[in-house]
Write an enzyme that holds these catalytic residues in place. Structure first.
Site, short mmCIF file in Angstrom:
data_model
loop_
_atom_site.label_atom_id
_atom_site.label_comp_id
_atom_site.label_asym_id
_atom_site.label_seq_id
_atom_site.Cartn_x
_atom_site.Cartn_y
_atom_site.Cartn_z
N TYR A 133 21.01 86.28 68.45
CA TYR A 133 20.56 87.08 67.31
C TYR A 133 20.74 88.57 67.61
O TYR A 133 20.61 89.39 66.72
CB TYR A 133 19.09 86.76 66.99
CG TYR A 133 18.89 85.28 66.72
CD1 TYR A 133 19.11 84.76 65.46
CD2 TYR A 133 18.54 84.39 67.75
CE1 TYR A 133 18.97 83.39 65.22
CE2 TYR A 133 18.38 83.04 67.53
CZ TYR A 133 18.61 82.54 66.25
OH TYR A 133 18.47 81.19 66.02
N LYS B 275 10.92 66.17 68.80
CA LYS B 275 12.31 65.69 68.84
C LYS B 275 12.65 65.05 70.18
O LYS B 275 13.79 65.02 70.61
CB LYS B 275 13.25 66.86 68.50
CG LYS B 275 12.94 67.49 67.13
CD LYS B 275 14.00 68.48 66.66
CE LYS B 275 13.67 69.00 65.26
NZ LYS B 275 14.70 69.94 64.73
N SER C 2 15.91 81.37 69.43
CA SER C 2 14.97 82.19 68.68
C SER C 2 13.75 82.62 69.50
O SER C 2 13.30 83.76 69.40
CB SER C 2 14.51 81.44 67.43
OG SER C 2 13.94 80.18 67.78
N LYS D 209 21.27 69.91 74.94
CA LYS D 209 20.26 70.56 74.11
C LYS D 209 18.90 69.97 74.44
O LYS D 209 18.68 68.76 74.29
CB LYS D 209 20.58 70.37 72.64
CG LYS D 209 19.50 70.95 71.73
CD LYS D 209 19.90 70.98 70.29
CE LYS D 209 18.73 71.52 69.45
NZ LYS D 209 19.08 71.62 68.04
N GLU E 109 25.80 64.09 79.46
CA GLU E 109 25.97 64.43 78.04
C GLU E 109 27.26 65.22 77.81
O GLU E 109 28.02 64.94 76.88
CB GLU E 109 24.77 65.26 77.54
CG GLU E 109 23.49 64.47 77.32
CD GLU E 109 23.52 63.66 76.02
OE1 GLU E 109 24.57 63.64 75.33
OE2 GLU E 109 22.49 63.04 75.70
N ARG F 101 12.63 77.29 63.59
CA ARG F 101 12.14 76.30 62.61
C ARG F 101 11.42 76.99 61.46
O ARG F 101 11.43 76.50 60.34
CB ARG F 101 11.26 75.26 63.31
CG ARG F 101 12.09 74.38 64.25
CD ARG F 101 11.24 73.38 65.04
NE ARG F 101 12.05 72.75 66.07
CZ ARG F 101 11.56 71.96 67.03
NH1 ARG F 101 10.27 71.70 67.07
NH2 ARG F 101 12.37 71.43 67.93
N LYS G 101 21.63 74.79 75.78
CA LYS G 101 20.64 75.41 74.90
C LYS G 101 19.25 74.89 75.23
O LYS G 101 19.09 73.67 75.37
CB LYS G 101 21.01 75.05 73.46
CG LYS G 101 20.05 75.54 72.42
CD LYS G 101 20.44 74.99 71.07
CE LYS G 101 19.37 75.40 70.08
NZ LYS G 101 19.55 74.74 68.82
C1 PBG Z 1 18.26 72.07 64.75
C2 PBG Z 1 18.49 73.35 65.48
C3 PBG Z 1 17.52 74.03 66.18
C4 PBG Z 1 18.10 75.18 66.68
C5 PBG Z 1 19.44 75.17 66.29
N1 PBG Z 1 19.66 74.02 65.56
C6 PBG Z 1 16.08 73.74 66.35
C7 PBG Z 1 15.66 72.39 66.70
O1 PBG Z 1 16.38 71.62 67.33
O2 PBG Z 1 14.54 72.06 66.31
C8 PBG Z 1 17.36 76.20 67.47
C9 PBG Z 1 17.94 77.56 67.51
C10 PBG Z 1 16.99 78.61 67.91
O3 PBG Z 1 15.83 78.36 68.29
O4 PBG Z 1 17.40 79.78 67.88
N2 PBG Z 1 19.34 71.32 64.45
#
Ligand code: PBG
Length: 331
Positions: free
Chosen positions: A320, A224, A281, A200, A240, A210, A255
């Site tokens: 989505y 992050k 997203s 990730k 990982e 968010r 991701k």
């Molecule tokens: C946070 C989380 C995120 C997403 C899924 N779980 C955002 C982040 O790490 O800040 C992102 C999913 C998306 O953008 O569709 N635990």
């Protein structure tokens, strides 16, 4: 042997031979619908996500209707994210493992009505923390690994207890898969699967998400980078994934999706385990915005993007667009 003995266009000439030589085909059973759940059960509450036109946050009643559509259109699973609202956010994120919390109530309701629909629960603290980080922070704002893992264990157990099929830690703490696996086994939840968000990245494509879970304002200018991966790396992704498999993950994830197809391919080639990808997203927002402007053919670019994930090695795709795509595939 060369041209004209070899004419690549011969097989492409007609639909029947194109169909016969097609290597990868997108099916509704490859798709996982993503949904956001909010309070307001019984009121049919729906809140649009402004940065994701077409996506609405749903109270549990609306979620049940969405789940029904997933079943109808042959989508095997739903990935659930809570947007619990500011009232329950805290420094220690304790609402995340409240047996009567939003995720747990949603899980019980969904499993009661649609037991056949797989449920994937997000395991990370960001919807529940006042600072919007995925974990617990020290006095310098650094996300502490082991205390966070302890919290994630409680969260996973609460979800498993409520009937969650998959717990999906999306937090990127070290050692959390092994710790969660051990806790699940000890509690008798031997069938609860773990989908590890293994590779990730610290991506700017999560912005609209968010907004949707209500962590953007809390996170503010924070980032992050001390736990999510650097965009420039892919050897690190393999390390990982290797660790998460060794610690007991049933499936791993890459991701975001489209900008990381190279990582997806490397992971699938190196390990051959169930490999999921998340069309996040920001990817949704890009495609939707261009489509709304009439600049891209939405159906065509969505199906092309989703097929590209399969070609790159994905076994399943969180998106989505799952319901739209399933409908388009049946037309
Ligand atoms: C946070 C989380 C995120 C997403 C899924 N779980 C955002 C982040 O790490 O800040 C992102 C999913 C998306 O953008 O569709 N635990």
């Amino acid at each position: 042997m060369n041209f004209p003995a070899i004419r690549m266009r011969r097989m492409r000439r007609d639909a029947f031979s194109r169909a016969l030589m097609r290597e990868h085909t997108l099916l509704p059973t490859d798709l996982i619908m993503v949904a956001f759940v909010i309070e307001g059960e019984g009121e049919g509450k729906r809140e649009p996500v402004p940065s994701m036109p077409g996506v609405e946050r749903l109270s549990i009643d609306g979620l049940l209707a969405l789940a029904g559509e997933c079943v109808e259109w042959g989508i095997p699973a739903l990935a659930l994210f809570p947007s619990p609202g500011p009232a329950v956010k805290s420094e220690d994120a304790a609402e995340a493992w409240n047996p009567q919390g939003l995720m747990q109530r949603a899980t019980r309701a969904l499993k009661a009505k649609y037991p056949q629909l797989g449920l994937i629960g997000d395991v990370a603290l960001d919807p529940y923390t006042t600072h919007g980080q995925d974990g617990l922070i020290d006095e310098n704002g650094y996300v502490m690994n082991e205390p966070t893992v302890e919290a994630l264990i409680k969260m996973s157990l609460a979800q498993a207890e409520a009937g969650m099929d998959f717990v999906a830690p999306s937090d990127m703490m070290d050692g959390r898969i092994g710790a969660i696996r051990e806790a699940l086994e000890n509690a008798g939840h031997i069938h609860t699967r773990i989908l590890a968000y293994s590779a990730k990245y610290a991506s700017a494509f999560y912005g609209p998400f968010r907004d949707a879970v209500g962590s953007a304002a809390n996170l503010g200018k924070g980032n992050k980078h001390t736990y999510q991966m650097d965009v420039g790396n892919s050897d690190e992704a393999l390390r990982e994934v290797e660790l998460d498999i060794a610690e007991g993950a049933d499936a791993v994830m890459v991701k975001p999706g489209l900008p990381y197809l190279d990582v997806l391919r490397r992971v699938k080639d190196a390990f051959g385990v169930p490999t999921f990808v998340y069309q996040v997203s920001g990817e949704y927002a890009m495609l939707k915005a261009a489509a709304q402007n009439g600049w891209l053919d939405e159906r065509a670019v969505v199906l092309e993007s989703l097929t590209a994930f399969k070609r790159a090695g994905a076994d399943a795709i969180l998106t989505y667009y799952a319901l739209d795509a399933a409908r388009w595939l049946r037309e």
